[in-house]
Design a protein around this motif. Structure first.
Motif, PDB file in Angstrom:
ATOM      1  N   UNK A  34     -90.286  49.271 -35.883  1.00 22.28           N
ATOM      2  CA  UNK A  34     -89.500  48.795 -37.022  1.00 22.28           C
ATOM      3  C   UNK A  34     -89.846  49.581 -38.286  1.00 22.28           C
ATOM      4  N   UNK A  35     -91.110  49.979 -38.430  1.00 19.39           N
ATOM      5  CA  UNK A  35     -91.503  50.792 -39.588  1.00 19.39           C
ATOM      6  C   UNK A  35     -90.798  52.140 -39.548  1.00 19.39           C
ATOM      7  N   UNK A  36     -90.740  52.750 -38.366  1.00 14.70           N
ATOM      8  CA  UNK A  36     -90.027  54.028 -38.233  1.00 14.70           C
ATOM      9  C   UNK A  36     -88.540  53.864 -38.499  1.00 14.70           C
ATOM     10  N   UNK A  37     -87.948  52.796 -37.986  1.00 17.26           N
ATOM     11  CA  UNK A  37     -86.515  52.559 -38.206  1.00 17.26           C
ATOM     12  C   UNK A  37     -86.203  52.403 -39.689  1.00 17.26           C
ATOM     13  N   UNK A  38     -87.023  51.655 -40.396  1.00 18.02           N
ATOM     14  CA  UNK A  38     -86.802  51.454 -41.829  1.00 18.02           C
ATOM     15  C   UNK A  38     -86.951  52.775 -42.576  1.00 18.02           C
ATOM     16  N   UNK A  39     -87.964  53.558 -42.219  1.00 19.34           N
ATOM     17  CA  UNK A  39     -88.175  54.850 -42.887  1.00 19.34           C
ATOM     18  C   UNK A  39     -87.012  55.805 -42.620  1.00 19.34           C
ATOM     19  N   UNK A  40     -86.510  55.830 -41.386  1.00 21.01           N
ATOM     20  CA  UNK A  40     -85.381  56.711 -41.062  1.00 21.01           C
ATOM     21  C   UNK A  40     -84.119  56.291 -41.804  1.00 21.01           C
ATOM     22  N   UNK A  41     -83.856  54.985 -41.875  1.00 19.82           N
ATOM     23  CA  UNK A  41     -82.688  54.503 -42.618  1.00 19.82           C
ATOM     24  C   UNK A  41     -82.807  54.842 -44.102  1.00 19.82           C
ATOM     25  N   UNK A  42     -84.009  54.725 -44.646  1.00 23.40           N
ATOM     26  CA  UNK A  42     -84.217  55.053 -46.058  1.00 23.40           C
ATOM     27  C   UNK A  42     -83.982  56.538 -46.314  1.00 23.40           C
ATOM     28  N   UNK A  43     -84.418  57.378 -45.388  1.00 22.32           N
ATOM     29  CA  UNK A  43     -84.210  58.822 -45.534  1.00 22.32           C
ATOM     30  C   UNK A  43     -82.722  59.156 -45.499  1.00 22.32           C
ATOM     31  N   UNK A  44     -81.995  58.527 -44.593  1.00 22.10           N
ATOM     32  CA  UNK A  44     -80.539  58.729 -44.516  1.00 22.10           C
ATOM     33  C   UNK A  44     -79.879  58.265 -45.808  1.00 22.10           C
ATOM     34  N   UNK A  64     -73.527  61.897 -52.654  1.00 27.45           N
ATOM     35  CA  UNK A  64     -72.507  61.164 -53.400  1.00 27.45           C
ATOM     36  C   UNK A  64     -72.718  61.320 -54.912  1.00 27.45           C
ATOM     37  N   UNK A  65     -73.932  61.642 -55.308  1.00 26.17           N
ATOM     38  CA  UNK A  65     -74.302  61.826 -56.723  1.00 26.17           C
ATOM     39  C   UNK A  65     -74.174  60.532 -57.523  1.00 26.17           C
ATOM     40  N   UNK A  66     -74.546  59.445 -56.904  1.00 25.68           N
ATOM     41  CA  UNK A  66     -74.587  58.177 -57.627  1.00 25.68           C
ATOM     42  C   UNK A  66     -76.017  57.694 -57.674  1.00 25.68           C
ATOM     43  N   UNK A  67     -76.330  56.974 -58.694  1.00 21.41           N
ATOM     44  CA  UNK A  67     -77.679  56.425 -58.758  1.00 21.41           C
ATOM     45  C   UNK A  67     -77.610  54.935 -58.449  1.00 21.41           C
ATOM     46  N   UNK A  68     -78.448  54.510 -57.560  1.00 21.65           N
ATOM     47  CA  UNK A  68     -78.520  53.101 -57.218  1.00 21.65           C
ATOM     48  C   UNK A  68     -79.587  52.436 -58.072  1.00 21.65           C
ATOM     49  N   UNK A  69     -79.572  51.112 -58.063  1.00 24.21           N
ATOM     50  CA  UNK A  69     -80.586  50.374 -58.790  1.00 24.21           C
ATOM     51  C   UNK A  69     -81.936  50.470 -58.111  1.00 24.21           C
ATOM     52  N   UNK A 128     -81.190  58.092 -48.749  1.00 26.56           N
ATOM     53  CA  UNK A 128     -81.557  59.009 -49.820  1.00 26.56           C
ATOM     54  C   UNK A 128     -80.638  60.228 -49.819  1.00 26.56           C
ATOM     55  N   UNK A 129     -80.426  60.816 -48.641  1.00 23.15           N
ATOM     56  CA  UNK A 129     -79.563  61.990 -48.574  1.00 23.15           C
ATOM     57  C   UNK A 129     -78.106  61.641 -48.847  1.00 23.15           C
ATOM     58  N   UNK A 130     -77.665  60.469 -48.440  1.00 27.68           N
ATOM     59  CA  UNK A 130     -76.308  60.034 -48.764  1.00 27.68           C
ATOM     60  C   UNK A 130     -76.146  59.869 -50.268  1.00 27.68           C
TER      61      UNK A 130
END
Length: 69
Positions: A31-41, A49-54, A43-45
């Motif tokens: 689950x730690x790896x899954x969360x890290x991979x989703x976060x990396x994706x 898109x050139x938008x800043x999230x909160x 980040x690149x998205x």
């Protein structure tokens, strides 16, 4: 002063949810790896898109992660 209180409360809620996620999944490493991979994706998205999230991508993934039943 109120914003400091709300930030501390929000941080506590994020930590609580992460602990709850780790406690309820049988494989903490997976689950730690899954969360890290989703976060990396995310980040690149965000960069494409050139938008800043909160939130930082890792925090956003923790918020969006569904808990097992």
């Amino acid at each position: 002063m109120l914003s400091k209180f709300l930030m501390d409360l929000y941080d506590s809620l994020i930590l609580y949810k992460m602990e709850h996620i780790l406690k309820n999944y049988s494989n903490r490493y997976e689950i730690t790896l899954n969360i890290a991979q989703k976060a990396k994706i995310n980040l690149y998205d965000e960069i494409n898109i050139k938008t800043s999230k909160k939130f930082k991508p890792i925090i956003q993934v923790v918020i969006d992660t569904k808990l097992p039943k």
